[in-house]
Design a protein around this motif. Sequence first.
Motif, PDB file in Angstrom:
ATOM      1  N   TRP A   1     -24.542 -20.147 118.159  1.00 23.03           N
ATOM      2  CA  TRP A   1     -25.519 -21.226 117.991  1.00 23.03           C
ATOM      3  C   TRP A   1     -26.128 -21.610 119.337  1.00 23.03           C
ATOM      4  O   TRP A   1     -27.347 -21.750 119.463  1.00 23.03           O
ATOM      5  CB  TRP A   1     -24.826 -22.423 117.340  1.00 23.03           C
ATOM      6  CG  TRP A   1     -25.757 -23.522 116.919  1.00 23.03           C
ATOM      7  CD1 TRP A   1     -27.092 -23.621 117.173  1.00 23.03           C
ATOM      8  CD2 TRP A   1     -25.414 -24.671 116.148  1.00 23.03           C
ATOM      9  NE1 TRP A   1     -27.605 -24.762 116.613  1.00 23.03           N
ATOM     10  CE2 TRP A   1     -26.597 -25.421 115.980  1.00 23.03           C
ATOM     11  CE3 TRP A   1     -24.229 -25.132 115.593  1.00 23.03           C
ATOM     12  CZ2 TRP A   1     -26.619 -26.627 115.263  1.00 23.03           C
ATOM     13  CZ3 TRP A   1     -24.260 -26.324 114.888  1.00 23.03           C
ATOM     14  CH2 TRP A   1     -25.437 -27.060 114.728  1.00 23.03           C
TER      15      TRP A   1
ATOM     16  N   LYS B   1     -32.258 -24.911 113.130  1.00 20.71           N
ATOM     17  CA  LYS B   1     -32.837 -23.752 112.450  1.00 20.71           C
ATOM     18  C   LYS B   1     -31.828 -22.609 112.363  1.00 20.71           C
ATOM     19  O   LYS B   1     -31.908 -21.770 111.458  1.00 20.71           O
ATOM     20  CB  LYS B   1     -34.086 -23.273 113.190  1.00 20.71           C
ATOM     21  CG  LYS B   1     -35.271 -24.222 113.089  1.00 20.71           C
ATOM     22  CD  LYS B   1     -36.482 -23.635 113.800  1.00 20.71           C
ATOM     23  CE  LYS B   1     -37.672 -24.577 113.684  1.00 20.71           C
ATOM     24  NZ  LYS B   1     -38.859 -24.042 114.395  1.00 20.71           N
ATOM     25  N   TYR B   2     -30.894 -22.578 113.293  1.00 21.68           N
ATOM     26  CA  TYR B   2     -29.884 -21.517 113.280  1.00 21.68           C
ATOM     27  C   TYR B   2     -29.057 -21.583 112.005  1.00 21.68           C
ATOM     28  O   TYR B   2     -28.696 -20.541 111.436  1.00 21.68           O
ATOM     29  CB  TYR B   2     -28.976 -21.647 114.499  1.00 21.68           C
ATOM     30  CG  TYR B   2     -27.905 -20.596 114.575  1.00 21.68           C
ATOM     31  CD1 TYR B   2     -28.163 -19.349 115.132  1.00 21.68           C
ATOM     32  CD2 TYR B   2     -26.620 -20.841 114.083  1.00 21.68           C
ATOM     33  CE1 TYR B   2     -27.175 -18.380 115.196  1.00 21.68           C
ATOM     34  CE2 TYR B   2     -25.625 -19.870 114.138  1.00 21.68           C
ATOM     35  CZ  TYR B   2     -25.920 -18.650 114.704  1.00 21.68           C
ATOM     36  OH  TYR B   2     -24.951 -17.690 114.754  1.00 21.68           O
ATOM     37  N   ILE B   3     -28.745 -22.797 111.529  1.00 21.56           N
ATOM     38  CA  ILE B   3     -27.925 -22.951 110.327  1.00 21.56           C
ATOM     39  C   ILE B   3     -28.662 -22.388 109.120  1.00 21.56           C
ATOM     40  O   ILE B   3     -28.068 -21.714 108.273  1.00 21.56           O
ATOM     41  CB  ILE B   3     -27.572 -24.433 110.106  1.00 21.56           C
ATOM     42  CG1 ILE B   3     -26.761 -24.967 111.301  1.00 21.56           C
ATOM     43  CG2 ILE B   3     -26.798 -24.627 108.813  1.00 21.56           C
ATOM     44  CD1 ILE B   3     -26.433 -26.427 111.211  1.00 21.56           C
ATOM     45  N   ARG B   4     -29.966 -22.632 109.032  1.00 22.94           N
ATOM     46  CA  ARG B   4     -30.729 -22.144 107.879  1.00 22.94           C
ATOM     47  C   ARG B   4     -30.878 -20.634 107.890  1.00 22.94           C
ATOM     48  O   ARG B   4     -30.879 -20.000 106.833  1.00 22.94           O
ATOM     49  CB  ARG B   4     -32.110 -22.803 107.846  1.00 22.94           C
ATOM     50  CG  ARG B   4     -32.078 -24.299 107.591  1.00 22.94           C
ATOM     51  CD  ARG B   4     -33.437 -24.788 107.149  1.00 22.94           C
ATOM     52  NE  ARG B   4     -34.453 -24.540 108.167  1.00 22.94           N
ATOM     53  CZ  ARG B   4     -34.768 -25.396 109.128  1.00 22.94           C
ATOM     54  NH1 ARG B   4     -34.130 -26.560 109.200  1.00 22.94           N
ATOM     55  NH2 ARG B   4     -35.707 -25.106 110.001  1.00 22.94           N
ATOM     56  N   THR B   5     -31.016 -20.050 109.073  1.00 21.25           N
ATOM     57  CA  THR B   5     -31.234 -18.602 109.151  1.00 21.25           C
ATOM     58  C   THR B   5     -29.927 -17.807 109.207  1.00 21.25           C
ATOM     59  O   THR B   5     -29.949 -16.590 109.047  1.00 21.25           O
ATOM     60  CB  THR B   5     -32.087 -18.255 110.383  1.00 21.25           C
ATOM     61  OG1 THR B   5     -31.441 -18.768 111.560  1.00 21.25           O
ATOM     62  CG2 THR B   5     -33.466 -18.869 110.266  1.00 21.25           C
TER      63      THR B   5
ATOM     64  N   TRP C   1     -26.985 -18.657 107.275  1.00 22.75           N
ATOM     65  CA  TRP C   1     -26.214 -19.423 106.295  1.00 22.75           C
ATOM     66  C   TRP C   1     -24.900 -18.752 105.950  1.00 22.75           C
ATOM     67  O   TRP C   1     -23.913 -19.421 105.642  1.00 22.75           O
ATOM     68  CB  TRP C   1     -27.044 -19.645 105.038  1.00 22.75           C
ATOM     69  CG  TRP C   1     -27.533 -18.372 104.410  1.00 22.75           C
ATOM     70  CD1 TRP C   1     -28.696 -17.727 104.671  1.00 22.75           C
ATOM     71  CD2 TRP C   1     -26.853 -17.585 103.435  1.00 22.75           C
ATOM     72  NE1 TRP C   1     -28.797 -16.582 103.920  1.00 22.75           N
ATOM     73  CE2 TRP C   1     -27.682 -16.466 103.151  1.00 22.75           C
ATOM     74  CE3 TRP C   1     -25.632 -17.705 102.759  1.00 22.75           C
ATOM     75  CZ2 TRP C   1     -27.307 -15.482 102.231  1.00 22.75           C
ATOM     76  CZ3 TRP C   1     -25.260 -16.724 101.852  1.00 22.75           C
ATOM     77  CH2 TRP C   1     -26.107 -15.639 101.593  1.00 22.75           C
TER      78      TRP C   1
ATOM     79  N   THR D   1     -22.339 -19.702 108.449  1.00 20.35           N
ATOM     80  CA  THR D   1     -21.962 -21.099 108.226  1.00 20.35           C
ATOM     81  C   THR D   1     -20.976 -21.221 107.076  1.00 20.35           C
ATOM     82  O   THR D   1     -19.977 -21.955 107.160  1.00 20.35           O
ATOM     83  CB  THR D   1     -23.219 -21.939 107.932  1.00 20.35           C
ATOM     84  OG1 THR D   1     -24.171 -21.769 108.989  1.00 20.35           O
ATOM     85  CG2 THR D   1     -22.865 -23.412 107.824  1.00 20.35           C
TER      86      THR D   1
END
Length: 220
Positions: A65, A73-77, A79, A82
Amino acid sequence: MDHDSPQERWRRRTEIPLAVGSMLFLGAYAAQVLVHDMPQVWRHVCFAVVLGAWALFAVDYGVRWRMSGRGLKYIRTHWLETLVLLLPLLRPLRVVRLYEAIQMRHGEPRLSLYARVMVYAGLSVLLLGFAGALAVYHHERLAPGANITTFGDAVWWTCSTLSTVGYGDKAPVTPVGRLVAVALMACGLGLLGAVTGSFSSWLIQVFTLEDAKRRARNRR
């Protein structure tokens, strides 16, 4: 992604440690669940291994991250990473990533696309099925009104759930067990769709090549 970028170098360095951490996590969790008369000291050791594996994943996620510089935006791309961090059930899937890295030799995969899809789906089913059976057995075996009281029951239920057959003879009654059931249903549908789609695409490719060869022979 640039093969010489810091992110790619970090990924290559951590591929094996994360895969080993996944297997240690699965082994320690299995020992905790299946060995009922385990001495307390070994139970503490298994808990420490599980906690250490989670910490390893958390450090890896934090470093990735930070290197991305993308904030939320890293979390959305990313997933899947995560979910692997938040859901212990998915951590053994890191072993599939290691298998993928081993298959890549000189930048090219050793297996065809269709074979890779089927192999990865098979490994994912085995790892998810075993982890899911452990999780359900852990939370169901002593629950009031439960009918999944042995590990064999849990394995049978997991197989019927992942295959989307769902006989209904065994079913979880606890909230955690039902949450695991939902996750396995979703994974089963996704993996079944991937294998079916890959197999259908392979058949179409084979028949197309045969038709092309037949037309070429007829023109001669």
